[in-house]
Design an enzyme around this catalytic site. Structure first.
Site, PDB file in Angstrom:
ATOM      1  CB  ALA A   9      -0.932  -0.024   1.219  1.00 43.69           C
ATOM      2  CG  ASN A  87       9.516  -1.841  -0.281  1.00 37.29           C
ATOM      3  OD1 ASN A  87       8.611  -2.634  -0.065  1.00 37.29           O
ATOM      4  ND2 ASN A  87      10.408  -1.525   0.618  1.00 37.29           N
ATOM      5  CB  THR A  88      11.909  -3.720  -6.224  1.00 38.90           C
ATOM      6  OG1 THR A  88      11.492  -2.553  -6.982  1.00 38.90           O
ATOM      7  CG2 THR A  88      10.816  -4.744  -6.281  1.00 38.90           C
ATOM      8  CB  ALA A 160       5.407  11.117 -12.853  1.00 38.60           C
ATOM      9  CB  ALA A 219      10.207   3.835 -19.731  1.00 38.47           C
ATOM     10  CG  LEU A 223      11.378   9.281 -18.812  1.00 36.67           C
ATOM     11  CD1 LEU A 223      10.322   8.794 -17.822  1.00 36.67           C
ATOM     12  CD2 LEU A 223      10.860  10.495 -19.587  1.00 36.67           C
ATOM     13  CB  CYS A 272      11.888   4.915  -9.621  1.00 32.43           C
ATOM     14  SG  CYS A 272      10.676   4.191  -8.511  1.00 32.43           S
TER      15      CYS A 272
END
Ligand code: NAD
Ligand code: UGA
Length: 460
Positions: A9, A87-88, A160, A219, A223, A272
């Protein structure tokens, strides 16, 4: 009614699932997490994340077909489709430390799904993962002796922060990767149907699993690469009196290049970009591609250079010392419209200035609480002040570190009067009207533009 479960969450689970619930009233959506405080906050009026427009959607769906819970095992048993958005982070120990993705939370989740399932399910990777992770997930899940079958899909998230609701309501694309088997195709179609409730079909791309997993890392790498590219050129602009905004506008006008993501800044932050590029670098090394690894690693190095350059430029412009000087940092969040401070350049600049023994006061409309937690090892050396006027009082310099629009509307004459002279502004976001500030009396140091300063020695 079909049951969707989301495990995790956090920002992603918490901002995507309410939107699915709002568009799919025939689905019951439950979001679970091991963090009880977080779940309690999702159940309250004070949501754990600040995301424009999200409160209203949660208010409309919560208790109807959207639920938050810590009873993970029970909800796994009931679910038809399980999204995993745990989360990673970057692994900080052992093999691959500092680069590889730490998959311990993800693997625990896979095992928990297996232990608590009594029916076959679709498991969707929502977290950002190294390419070919789905293979390991399939192996764990389908090694059961229960006769159950799990279809694993990859459905990376491209939203984002700060624009999560808008991005999810109107995505450029939804990407769904799956196996090219009959059961895989059926699983893909189940997920397509959910998104097709509000996303035009032609924007829903379906691919094989590995293309989908890899596209997400690529991606983010592209960016971030644009930002590092423009920031690299900002350094050259500062040496040559070219203006980075003019260069970006001229270059971006070429449709093949495009105008987005060319805003020079103190550096990119967020949870990220750095972690995903380092993950990509690790993968390239793992697959024996050191040249490719070095190429992408440079994007992160350039970002670190930009943050360090900003702090170093401040020290040299302020007569080579900031020791004992009060410096007001305007902005703690990694970008505007979020309270997230993960990898925020504001914190990096703060740490660099503390090294120089500056006296730091930090202000931000939403992110001070998180900044305070992140900087807890330096708690006694930073003052947190919600009011920017109070923060700037008696300061030698202001640093603009987050592009909050409210900072453009402040009374800078009043601020100037309250500061120590000569007063400096270092605009790490090129946010303010520099000419106006100079006319008020400030010495202004933008990114990638000549400074407007009464103190600069010109060569001519
Ligand atoms: P987050 O840290 O905000 O949330 C992750 C949540 O998972 C936490 O609340 C944690 O308690 C929970 N969790 C961990 N292990 C669990 C378990 N075993 N069972 C139940 N809950 C568990 O992370 P996030 O920002 O939401 O990111 C999640 C993933 O999505 C990451 O892989 C990230 O790269 C990716 N992603 C993030 C964004 C973003 O904008 N933040 C955008 C796209 C993709
Ligand atoms: C980024 C991507 O934009 C999302 O598509 C992706 O889903 C997400 O990462 C993720 O995987 O987590 P986010 O980090 O929330 O989203 O925010 P961005 O708008 O991408 O900004 C990232 C950083 O780059 C911020 O610090 C921002 O200030 C900076 N930035 C952005 C610049 O310095 N210049 C720009 O031109 C654009």
């Amino acid at each position: 009614m079909k049951n969707i479960l989301c495990i995790g969450a956090g920002y992603v689970g918490g901002s995507t699932m309410p939107i699915i619930a709002s568009h799919c009233p025939e689905y019951r959506v439950v979001i679970v997490d091991i963090n009880e405080v977080r779940i309690a906050a999702w159940q309250s009026d004070q949501l754990p994340i600040y995301e424009p427009g999200l409160d209203e959607i949660v208010r409309q769906t919560r208790g109807k077909n959207l639920f938050f819970s810590t009873e993970i095992n029970r909800h796994i048993a009931e679910a038809d489709i399980i999204f995993v958005s745990v989360n990673t982070p970057t692994k900080m120990f052992g093999q691959g430390a500092g680069r590889a993705a730490d998959l311990q939370y993800w693997e625990k989740t896979a095992r928990q799904i297996l232990e608590n399932s009594t029916s076959s399910k679709i498991v969707v990777e929502k977290s950002t993962l190294p390419v070919r992770t789905a293979e390991a997930m399939e192996r764990i899940l389908n090694s059961n002796g229960k006769g159950l079958h799990f279809d694993v899909l990859s459905n990376p998230e491209f939203l984002a922060e700060g624009t999560a609701v808008r991005d999810m309501q109107n995505p450029d694309r939804v990407l769904i990767g799956g196996r090219e088997t009959e059961s895989g195709r059926k699983a893909i179609e189940s997920l397509v149907e959910i998104y097709a409730q509000w996303v035009p079909r032609e924007r829903i791309l379906t691919t094989n699993l590995w293309s989908s997993e890899l596209s997400k890392l690529v991606a983010n790498a592209f960016l971030a690469q644009r930002i590092s590219s423009i920031n690299a050129i900002s350094a050259l602009c500062e040496k040559t009196e070219a203006d980075i905004s003019e260069v970006a506008a001229a270059v971006g006008r070429d449709e093949r290049i495009g105008r987005y993501f060319l805003r020079a800044s103190v550096g990119f932050g967020g949870s990220c970009f750095k972690k995903d590029i380092l993950n990509l670098v690790y993968l390239c090394e793992h697959y024996g591609l050191p040249e490719v690894a070095r190429y992408w690693e440079q994007v992160v190095k350039m970002n670190e250079y930009q943050e360090a350059r900003f702090a170093a430029n401040m020290v040299s412009s302020m007569f080579n010392t900031v020791a004992g000087k009060r410096i007001a940092l305007f902005g703690a969040a990694f970008k505007a419209h979020t309270n997230d401070t993960r990898e925020s350049p504001a914190l990096e600049v703060c740490r660099a200035l503390l090294e120089e023994q500056a006296d730091i006061v930090m202000t931000d409309p939403y992110a001070l609480e998180n900044a305070c937690l992140d900087l807890k090892e330096m708690a006694t050396r930073v003052t947190y002040e919600p009011d920017p006027y109070v923060a700037a009082k008696d300061a030698h310099a202001i640093d603009i570190l987050t592009e909050w629009p409210q900072y453009t509307e402040l009374d800078y004459e009043k601020i100037y009067r309250s500061m120590v002279k000569p007063a400096f502004i270092f605009d790490g976001r090129n946010l303010l009207d520099h000419k106006r500030l100079y006319d008020i009396g400030f010495n202004v140091y933008p990114i990638g533009k000549p400074p407007l300063s009464r103190l600069v020695q010109h060569d001519s």
